[in-house]
Design a protein around this motif. Structure first.
Motif, PDB file in Angstrom:
ATOM      1  N   LEU A 153       0.826  -1.196   0.000  1.00 40.89           N
ATOM      2  CA  LEU A 153       0.000   0.000   0.000  1.00 40.89           C
ATOM      3  C   LEU A 153       0.860   1.245   0.000  1.00 40.89           C
ATOM      4  CD1 LEU A 153      -2.664  -1.001   2.697  1.00 40.89           C
ATOM      5  CD2 LEU A 153      -2.954  -0.979   0.204  1.00 40.89           C
ATOM      6  N   LYS A 154       1.977   1.202   0.747  1.00 44.91           N
ATOM      7  CA  LYS A 154       2.821   2.390   0.892  1.00 44.91           C
ATOM      8  C   LYS A 154       4.219   1.998   1.327  1.00 44.91           C
ATOM      9  CE  LYS A 154       3.598   6.856   1.373  1.00 44.91           C
ATOM     10  NZ  LYS A 154       3.782   7.687   0.220  1.00 44.91           N
ATOM     11  N   ALA A 155       5.212   2.610   0.718  1.00 45.11           N
ATOM     12  CA  ALA A 155       6.596   2.539   1.185  1.00 45.11           C
ATOM     13  C   ALA A 155       6.956   3.957   1.597  1.00 45.11           C
ATOM     14  CB  ALA A 155       7.520   2.043   0.076  1.00 45.11           C
ATOM     15  N   HIS A 156       7.482   4.112   2.805  1.00 44.72           N
ATOM     16  CA  HIS A 156       7.706   5.453   3.340  1.00 44.72           C
ATOM     17  C   HIS A 156       9.068   5.545   4.015  1.00 44.72           C
ATOM     18  CE1 HIS A 156       6.486   9.351   4.959  1.00 44.72           C
ATOM     19  NE2 HIS A 156       7.058   8.975   6.084  1.00 44.72           N
ATOM     20  N   LYS A 157       9.811   6.578   3.686  1.00 42.41           N
ATOM     21  CA  LYS A 157      11.093   6.858   4.333  1.00 42.41           C
ATOM     22  C   LYS A 157      10.841   7.830   5.473  1.00 42.41           C
ATOM     23  CE  LYS A 157      13.596   6.617   0.001  1.00 42.41           C
ATOM     24  NZ  LYS A 157      14.417   7.357  -0.955  1.00 42.41           N
ATOM     25  N   GLY A 158      11.371   7.528   6.639  1.00 41.23           N
ATOM     26  CA  GLY A 158      11.237   8.436   7.774  1.00 41.23           C
ATOM     27  C   GLY A 158      10.013   8.134   8.614  1.00 41.23           C
ATOM     28  N   GLN A 159       9.825   8.977   9.612  1.00 38.99           N
ATOM     29  CA  GLN A 159       8.729   8.806  10.550  1.00 38.99           C
ATOM     30  C   GLN A 159       7.400   9.059   9.850  1.00 38.99           C
ATOM     31  OE1 GLN A 159       9.366  11.068  14.073  1.00 38.99           O
ATOM     32  NE2 GLN A 159       7.489  10.409  15.046  1.00 38.99           N
ATOM     33  N   LEU A 160       6.381   8.319  10.267  1.00 34.84           N
ATOM     34  CA  LEU A 160       5.072   8.401   9.624  1.00 34.84           C
ATOM     35  C   LEU A 160       4.052   8.982  10.594  1.00 34.84           C
ATOM     36  CD1 LEU A 160       3.759   7.601   6.935  1.00 34.84           C
ATOM     37  CD2 LEU A 160       3.258   5.392   7.912  1.00 34.84           C
ATOM     38  N   ASN A 161       3.277   9.922  10.132  1.00 33.53           N
ATOM     39  CA  ASN A 161       2.208  10.514  10.906  1.00 33.53           C
ATOM     40  C   ASN A 161       1.130   9.462  11.146  1.00 33.53           C
ATOM     41  OD1 ASN A 161      -0.599  11.744  10.880  1.00 33.53           O
ATOM     42  ND2 ASN A 161       0.650  13.581  11.169  1.00 33.53           N
ATOM     43  N   PHE A 162       0.673   9.324  12.388  1.00 31.73           N
ATOM     44  CA  PHE A 162      -0.279   8.267  12.728  1.00 31.73           C
ATOM     45  C   PHE A 162      -1.607   8.427  11.991  1.00 31.73           C
ATOM     46  CE2 PHE A 162      -3.167   5.688  15.191  1.00 31.73           C
ATOM     47  CZ  PHE A 162      -2.407   4.549  15.369  1.00 31.73           C
ATOM     48  N   LYS A 163      -2.076   9.629  11.842  1.00 35.03           N
ATOM     49  CA  LYS A 163      -3.339   9.860  11.131  1.00 35.03           C
ATOM     50  C   LYS A 163      -3.209   9.383   9.692  1.00 35.03           C
ATOM     51  CE  LYS A 163      -7.173  11.550  12.521  1.00 35.03           C
ATOM     52  NZ  LYS A 163      -8.071  10.629  13.165  1.00 35.03           N
ATOM     53  N   TYR A 164      -2.073   9.655   9.091  1.00 36.70           N
ATOM     54  CA  TYR A 164      -1.812   9.210   7.723  1.00 36.70           C
ATOM     55  C   TYR A 164      -1.783   7.684   7.663  1.00 36.70           C
ATOM     56  CZ  TYR A 164       0.560   8.884   3.215  1.00 36.70           C
ATOM     57  OH  TYR A 164       0.885   8.581   1.929  1.00 36.70           O
ATOM     58  N   LEU A 165      -1.166   7.077   8.656  1.00 38.86           N
ATOM     59  CA  LEU A 165      -1.106   5.613   8.740  1.00 38.86           C
ATOM     60  C   LEU A 165      -2.507   5.023   8.830  1.00 38.86           C
ATOM     61  CD1 LEU A 165       0.463   2.935   9.128  1.00 38.86           C
ATOM     62  CD2 LEU A 165       0.557   3.483  11.550  1.00 38.86           C
TER      63      LEU A 165
END
Length: 170
Positions: A153-165
């Protein structure tokens, strides 16, 4: 003078062709890596209990969140605090933390952030340092989110915002 202009034109054209081929090669390489992670690749890592953990050990019918981390990384610590505080909101997920550090360091990290007592959270050691190759991870933290069928669904570099998650996994 005419020979110098011709030589310069040839050099510039050769340089453009060379740089263009490098760009094309890098794009193909990136696309190959991205296609490798469209579904969860096969892997073998080690649990904190020193057992092998493979793709077959993943929970069925849940979203999977892989977090490639380092125990000294401040962003990883922040991510751990965030997950610890909101782990009840992630019931439909299995969270897989992976690090190449020693099992002792990983275990201390899991305990420090109160992540060691959840059935949906797994900590794994990547002894052979292959996660970054197999999962195309080139930063820490590096987060991969797969749906219940194992599709990326998503590959993300760095910290992820919980709402976005939350928006991704719903």
């Amino acid at each position: 003078m005419k020979k110098i202009k011709t030589a310069l034109i040839l050099i510039v054209c050769s340089l453009i062709i060379y740089l263009g081929s490098l760009v094309i090669f890098e794009i193909k390489k990136k696309n190959q890596l991205n296609s490798k992670i469209k579904s969860i690749p096969s892997f073998t890592f080690t649990t904190l209990e020193h057992n092998d953990f493979t793709r077959d050990n993943l929970r069925k019918n849940t979203n999977k969140i892989f977090i490639y981390f380092n125990t000294e990384c401040d962003y990883c610590k922040d991510e751990a605090i965030l997950i610890s505080n909101r782990k009840n909101d992630l019931n439909n997920c299995q969270i897989i933390f992976v690090s190449s550090e020693s099992i002792d360091k990983i275990e201390d990290f899991s305990t420090r952030y109160n992540l060691d007592n959840s059935e949906s959270i797994v900590f794994l050691q990547d002894k052979e340092d292959v996660f970054y190759k197999k999962f195309n991870a080139n930063s820490i933290p590096y987060i991969l989110i797969y749906n219940t069928k194992g599709s990326l669904l998503k590959a993300h570099k760095g910290q992820l915002n919980f709402k976005y998650l939350e928006n991704i996994i719903q």
